[in-house]
Scaffold this motif. Structure first.
Motif, short mmCIF file in Angstrom:
data_model
loop_
_atom_site.label_atom_id
_atom_site.label_comp_id
_atom_site.label_asym_id
_atom_site.label_seq_id
_atom_site.Cartn_x
_atom_site.Cartn_y
_atom_site.Cartn_z
N PRO A 60 0.80 -1.35 -0.01
CA PRO A 60 -0.08 0.11 0.06
C PRO A 60 0.91 1.22 0.08
CG PRO A 60 0.04 -1.00 2.05
CD PRO A 60 0.68 -2.01 1.33
N ARG A 61 0.32 2.32 -0.84
CA ARG A 61 0.85 3.48 -0.68
C ARG A 61 1.15 4.32 0.37
NH1 ARG A 61 0.50 6.98 -6.19
NH2 ARG A 61 2.08 7.86 -5.19
N ALA A 62 2.20 4.80 0.97
CA ALA A 62 1.94 5.60 2.33
C ALA A 62 1.03 6.86 2.11
CB ALA A 62 3.44 6.11 2.80
N ARG A 120 -4.64 -8.15 -0.10
CA ARG A 120 -3.30 -9.02 -0.22
C ARG A 120 -2.23 -8.32 -0.86
NH1 ARG A 120 -5.07 -14.36 -3.08
NH2 ARG A 120 -2.72 -15.04 -2.50
N ASP A 121 -1.77 -7.27 0.09
CA ASP A 121 -0.84 -6.38 -0.67
C ASP A 121 0.51 -6.36 -0.04
OD1 ASP A 121 -3.03 -5.28 -2.26
OD2 ASP A 121 -3.46 -3.62 -0.53
N ILE A 122 1.00 -7.70 0.32
CA ILE A 122 2.37 -7.80 0.84
C ILE A 122 3.18 -7.93 -0.30
CG2 ILE A 122 3.71 -9.29 2.34
CD1 ILE A 122 1.48 -8.08 4.02
N GLU A 123 4.27 -7.04 -0.29
CA GLU A 123 5.31 -6.88 -1.34
C GLU A 123 6.52 -7.34 -0.60
OE1 GLU A 123 6.61 -4.07 -4.95
OE2 GLU A 123 5.48 -3.15 -3.32
N TYR A 124 7.39 -8.20 -1.64
CA TYR A 124 8.72 -8.32 -1.30
C TYR A 124 9.94 -7.84 -2.17
CZ TYR A 124 6.27 -11.63 1.73
OH TYR A 124 5.49 -12.16 2.66
N PRO A 125 10.76 -7.56 -1.71
CA PRO A 125 12.02 -7.37 -2.66
C PRO A 125 12.36 -8.07 -3.82
CG PRO A 125 12.68 -6.81 -0.39
CD PRO A 125 11.47 -7.71 -0.50
N LYS A 126 12.77 -7.74 -4.82
CA LYS A 126 13.11 -8.54 -5.97
C LYS A 126 13.95 -9.71 -5.70
CE LYS A 126 14.95 -8.36 -10.63
NZ LYS A 126 15.69 -7.41 -11.78
N TYR A 127 15.06 -9.36 -4.73
CA TYR A 127 16.04 -10.48 -4.39
C TYR A 127 15.40 -11.64 -3.44
CZ TYR A 127 17.13 -8.95 0.63
OH TYR A 127 17.09 -8.78 1.51
N VAL A 128 14.49 -11.20 -2.70
CA VAL A 128 13.92 -12.10 -1.95
C VAL A 128 13.16 -13.10 -2.71
CG1 VAL A 128 11.99 -12.56 -0.10
CG2 VAL A 128 13.90 -10.57 0.09
N TYR A 402 5.27 -0.10 4.05
CA TYR A 402 5.14 0.61 2.94
C TYR A 402 6.40 1.62 2.38
CZ TYR A 402 2.16 3.65 6.14
OH TYR A 402 1.87 4.39 7.04
N GLU A 403 7.27 1.19 2.63
CA GLU A 403 8.72 2.11 2.28
C GLU A 403 9.63 1.40 2.40
OE1 GLU A 403 7.68 2.00 5.52
OE2 GLU A 403 9.50 2.16 6.65
N GLY A 404 10.91 1.71 1.84
CA GLY A 404 12.10 1.15 2.10
C GLY A 404 12.19 -0.41 1.59
N GLN A 405 12.60 -1.07 2.26
CA GLN A 405 12.88 -2.59 1.80
C GLN A 405 11.49 -3.28 1.54
OE1 GLN A 405 16.48 -4.25 3.76
NE2 GLN A 405 16.36 -2.24 4.95
N LEU A 406 10.46 -2.80 1.89
CA LEU A 406 8.98 -3.45 1.79
C LEU A 406 9.20 -4.52 2.81
CD1 LEU A 406 9.01 -3.79 -1.95
CD2 LEU A 406 7.83 -1.80 -0.48
N GLY A 407 7.95 -5.60 2.59
CA GLY A 407 7.94 -6.66 3.75
C GLY A 407 6.77 -6.38 4.52
#
Length: 458
Positions: A60-62, A120-128, A402-407
Motif C-alpha cells: 500500500p502507498r503511504a 493481499r498487498d504484501i510486497e517483497y524485494p526482488k532479491y527475496v 510501505y517504504e524502504g525494503q518492503l516486507g
C-alpha cells in the motif's frame, strides 16, 4: 486440489489445499509466478465467493499523514469500513472460519470481530523473490528438518510438503534485513487492570536475508538476532537481552545472554526457550509463544493438515499508530483487546498441528497453527493443556511496511488465556516514540556479551 474435512476443537471445517509429499520437482517449481502460484507460493487467484481477492503484490502507498520523521507510526492507507461484525449472537454462522476463536465468544459474550475487506498487498524485494525461486529446488531440511541446508535468502519452502517446512516459513518471514524501534508489552488482569510489563528499545536482524549474499546461507548461521534494552517501567530500566537463533537447531541451537543491572554482569540464560515463562509477560506467555511461535522445532511432531479460509488479524494499522489507538486504549478492555483497534480479514492459511514428542515436556502438549499464505509470519495459534482443553489462543498482527525494503511486520502478538481470563500483548507501538521501521544492520559485535556489559547500567 482436493477438499477434505478436518475436526479441531469440536468444529468441522473444510480444508481447501492439497497435501503433497516428497521434494519439490522442477515442474512444480515452474508454477511459481504463474497463473496458479505467486512467486512465494501462495494461490494467486481469489476464492470463488470473491471474499478473498487475487494476490495484489504491491505494498500500500503511504498516506499523506505518514511522517518520515516518525517512521514507526503507520497511518492506515485504506480507510476501509467493516463489511460486517461477528458477535456472540451470530458466531455460529461463521464457526468454520473461527475455529477455537469461537470459544472466545462463548467465554466473553461482549467480544466482537469487525471483518474488513481482505487486502493481499504484501510486497517483497526482488532479491527475496529470486531467492525464493532458487529455494524451491535447492533448500532442504536435514536431521528431521531441524537444520536447513542450501537455502538462499528467500522463503525457504514456497511449496511446502511437511509441517516443519511450513513452520520454517513462519520463522523466516521477511520483514526487512534489519528493523528496530520501540514497543511495549502489557498484561491485563481478569479484573481489567492493565499493567505495563516493559517498554523496550529493540533491534532485530535477519542476516539470512542479507541482500549482499548471493550464495546459499551456511547451515550453522545465526538467522535471527535480537537485542532488547528495557527503558520502562522503572523496575526494569537497564535490563538487556540478546537472543541468537541458528538454522541448525540440533548442534548449535539458541544462545541467550541477559544483563540485569542489580547483578552487574552478563550471564548465559539457556532456559529462556520453549515453555519457560516469558519475563515480559507476567507469566502469561511462554518464550516460544512470541510471534505466534519462535524457537526450535525439536519437541513436537508437526503435521501439515492442509489449507483453509480463516479470519485473522491483518493490516491492523490501528495498533501501530498512537493517533488511532494508544497503548492504553488497546488494553483498556478486560479479557481481550479493544475491538475498535483491531482489523480482521478473511485469508487462506496453512494449518499445522503440533503434538508433543514422547519423552519431551511442554505446558502445551498440543498446538494448532494457522499461517497466512502471503505472509507466513501472520496468523493465529491454539494451545491446549495436558487434559486437551483449550488453554490459550493467540493472534499475530500483520502490518505491511510501505517504504524502504518492503516486507511486513508480524511481531506483535495478542494472547488470550481462556482459563485465567488474563490476556497479554507484546509489541505494541501506540505511543509517540513507538513503532518499528527498517534500519541499518549491525555487525556481530553489537550482539556480543562484551557489548552488553559495556552498555550496561552500573
Amino acid at each position: 486440489m482436493f477438499r477434505r474435512t478436518h475436526i479441531a476443537f469440536g468444529l468441522t471445517f473444510v480444508l481447501v489445499g492439497a497435501i503433497a509429499h516428497g521434494a519439490t520437482s522442477p515442474e512444480e517449481a515452474r508454477q511459481l509466478g504463474g497463473e496458479k502460484l505467486t512467486l512465494i507460493g501462495a494461490e494467486a487467484a481469489g476464492n470463488k465467493e470473491g471474499s478473498i481477492p487475487p494476490y495484489g503484490g504491491k505494498a500500500p502507498r503511504a498516506p499523506a499523514a505518514y511522517d518520515l520523521k516518525d517512521p514507526g507510526q503507520r497511518p492506515d492507507p485504506y480507510n476501509d469500513k467493516p463489511l460486517y461484525t461477528i458477535t456472540a449472537k451470530n458466531a455460529e454462522k461463521y464457526a468454520d472460519k473461527l475455529d477455537a476463536m469461537r470459544e472466545v465468544f462463548v467465554r466473553y459474550p461482549e467480544f466482537r470481530m469487525d471483518i474488513y475487506p481482505t487486502r493481499r498487498d504484501i510486497e517483497y524485494p526482488k532479491y527475496v523473490l529470486e531467492n525464493t525461486a532458487k529455494n524451491a529446488t535447492s533448500c532442504k531440511g536435514a536431521q528431521n528438518e531441524l537444520r536447513l541446508e542450501g537455502c538462499y535468502g528467500g522463503v525457504p519452502f514456497p511449496i511446502p510438503k511437511t509441517g516443519n517446512q511450513v513452520m520454517w516459513n513462519h520463522l523466516l518471514q521477511y520483514g526487512a534485513h534489519a528493523y528496530g524501534g520501540k514497543t511495549s508489552s502489557w498484561v491485563t488482569t481478569p479484573d481489567g487492570q492493565a499493567v505495563l510489563q516493559t517498554k523496550v528499545e529493540q533491534h532485530q536482524q535477519f542476516d539470512y536475508f542479507d541482500p549482499k549474499n548471493s550464495n546459499p546461507n551456511p547451515s550453522d548461521m545465526l538467522y535471527w538476532k535480537i537485542a532488547n534494552n528495557d527503558v520502562a517501567p522503572a523496575r526494569k530500566v537497564g535490563n538487556k537481552l540478546v537472543i541468537l537463533d541458528s538454522l541448525d537447531m540440533v548442534d548449535k541451537g539458541r544462545r541467550v545472554y541477559q544483563y540485569i543491572p542489580g547483578q552487574r554482569r552478563v550471564k548465559l540464560a539457556p532456559n529462556l526457550a520453549y515453555d519457560t515463562p516469558s519475563p515480559n509477560s507476567g507469566g502469561t506467555s511462554t518464550m516460544d509463544d512470541a510471534k505466534g511461535f519462535l524457537g526450535a522445532l525439536d519437541r513436537y511432531d508437526f503435521k501439515l493438515i492442509g489449507k483453509k479460509e480463516k479470519y485473522i488479524m491483518y493490516n491492523t494499522f490501528g495498533l501501530v499508530n498512537h493517533k488511532t489507538c494508544t497503548d492504553q486504549k488497546v488494553v483498556e478492555f478486560k479479557n481481550f483487546p479493544n475491538p475498535e483497534c483491531v482489523r480482521w480479514e478473511l485469508h487462506r492459511v496453512w494449518v499445522v498441528e503440533a503434538t508433543l514428542k514422547s519423552g519431551f515436556r511442554h505446558v502445551y502438549p498440543r498446538r494448532v497453527f494457522y499461517w497466512d499464505e502471503d505472509a507466513p509470519g501472520a496468523g493465529s495459534t491454539e494451545s491446549y493443556d495436558a487434559a486437551n482443553k483449550l488453554y490459550r489462543v493467540a493472534n499475530t498482527v500483520a502490518v505491511p511496511f510501505y517504504e524502504g525494503q518492503l516486507g511486513v511486520y508480524t511481531d506483535s502478538t495478542m494472547q488470550l488465556d481462556l482459563q485465567s481470563g488474563t490476556w497479554f500483548v507484546q509489541g505494541l507501538a501506540g505511543f509517540p516514540e513507538g513503532g518499528m521501521s527498517p534500519v541499518k544492520p549491525l555487525d556481530d559485535r553489537a550482539f556480543s556479551p562484551e557489548a552488553m556489559a559495556g552498555e550496561g547500567i552500573r
